[in-house]
Design a protein around this motif. Structure first.
Motif, PDB file in Angstrom:
ATOM      1  N   THR A   1       0.833  -1.205   0.000  1.00 27.44           N
ATOM      2  CA  THR A   1       0.000   0.000   0.000  1.00 27.44           C
ATOM      3  C   THR A   1       0.869   1.258   0.000  1.00 27.44           C
TER       4      THR A   1
ATOM      5  N   VAL B   1       2.140   1.772  -3.546  1.00 25.35           N
ATOM      6  CA  VAL B   1       1.090   2.268  -4.434  1.00 25.35           C
ATOM      7  C   VAL B   1       0.834   3.748  -4.165  1.00 25.35           C
ATOM      8  N   LYS B   2       0.794   4.141  -2.882  1.00 28.20           N
ATOM      9  CA  LYS B   2       0.580   5.549  -2.552  1.00 28.20           C
ATOM     10  C   LYS B   2       1.704   6.423  -3.098  1.00 28.20           C
TER      11      LYS B   2
ATOM     12  N   ARG C   1       3.767   5.829  -5.685  1.00 22.71           N
ATOM     13  CA  ARG C   1       3.725   5.916  -7.149  1.00 22.71           C
ATOM     14  C   ARG C   1       2.521   6.708  -7.636  1.00 22.71           C
ATOM     15  N   THR C   2       1.383   6.606  -6.931  1.00 26.50           N
ATOM     16  CA  THR C   2       0.199   7.361  -7.317  1.00 26.50           C
ATOM     17  C   THR C   2       0.430   8.846  -7.100  1.00 26.50           C
ATOM     18  N   GLY C   3       1.093   9.190  -6.005  1.00 24.71           N
ATOM     19  CA  GLY C   3       1.400  10.597  -5.743  1.00 24.71           C
ATOM     20  C   GLY C   3       2.292  11.177  -6.819  1.00 24.71           C
ATOM     21  N   GLU C   4       3.293  10.425  -7.248  1.00 24.53           N
ATOM     22  CA  GLU C   4       4.170  10.878  -8.320  1.00 24.53           C
ATOM     23  C   GLU C   4       3.391  11.066  -9.615  1.00 24.53           C
ATOM     24  N   LEU C   5       2.506  10.122  -9.923  1.00 20.07           N
ATOM     25  CA  LEU C   5       1.712  10.193 -11.149  1.00 20.07           C
ATOM     26  C   LEU C   5       0.783  11.405 -11.125  1.00 20.07           C
ATOM     27  N   LEU C   6       0.150  11.671  -9.980  1.00 21.23           N
ATOM     28  CA  LEU C   6      -0.732  12.827  -9.881  1.00 21.23           C
ATOM     29  C   LEU C   6       0.037  14.134 -10.071  1.00 21.23           C
TER      30      LEU C   6
ATOM     31  N   THR D   1       0.793  14.552 -13.726  1.00 22.29           N
ATOM     32  CA  THR D   1      -0.422  14.860 -14.471  1.00 22.29           C
ATOM     33  C   THR D   1      -0.824  16.315 -14.278  1.00 22.29           C
TER      34      THR D   1
END
Length: 71
Positions: free
Chosen positions: A40, A43-44, A46-51, A54
């Motif tokens: 988890t 995932v958090k 990598r998601t933060g980097e992606l956001l 974006t």
């Protein structure tokens, strides 16, 4: 032939832990049997980097429309 098998065994003993560390994206000479990071948390992160990426892309794409003066 005996030297070949000894070299093969030593190579396997060295390459196996290095391969595990390489697959986990951790430093090669770290402990390969250490606890893996929580999925988890990964995932958090990598998601933060992606956001962030974006948001920057959207900001750059809409920059000309924001700079254009209204008539």
């Amino acid at each position: 032939m005996k030297k070949f098998f000894i070299g093969l065994a030593i190579g396997l003993l060295v390459a196996f832990p290095l391969g595990i560390n390489f697959g986990r994206d951790v430093p090669l000479l770290s402990n390969p049997f250490a606890a893996k990071p929580d999925i988890t948390e990964r995932v958090k992160e990598r998601t933060g980097e992606l956001l962030k990426e974006t948001k920057e892309a959207i900001h750059e794409a809409t920059k000309p429309a924001r700079e254009k003066p209204d008539k």
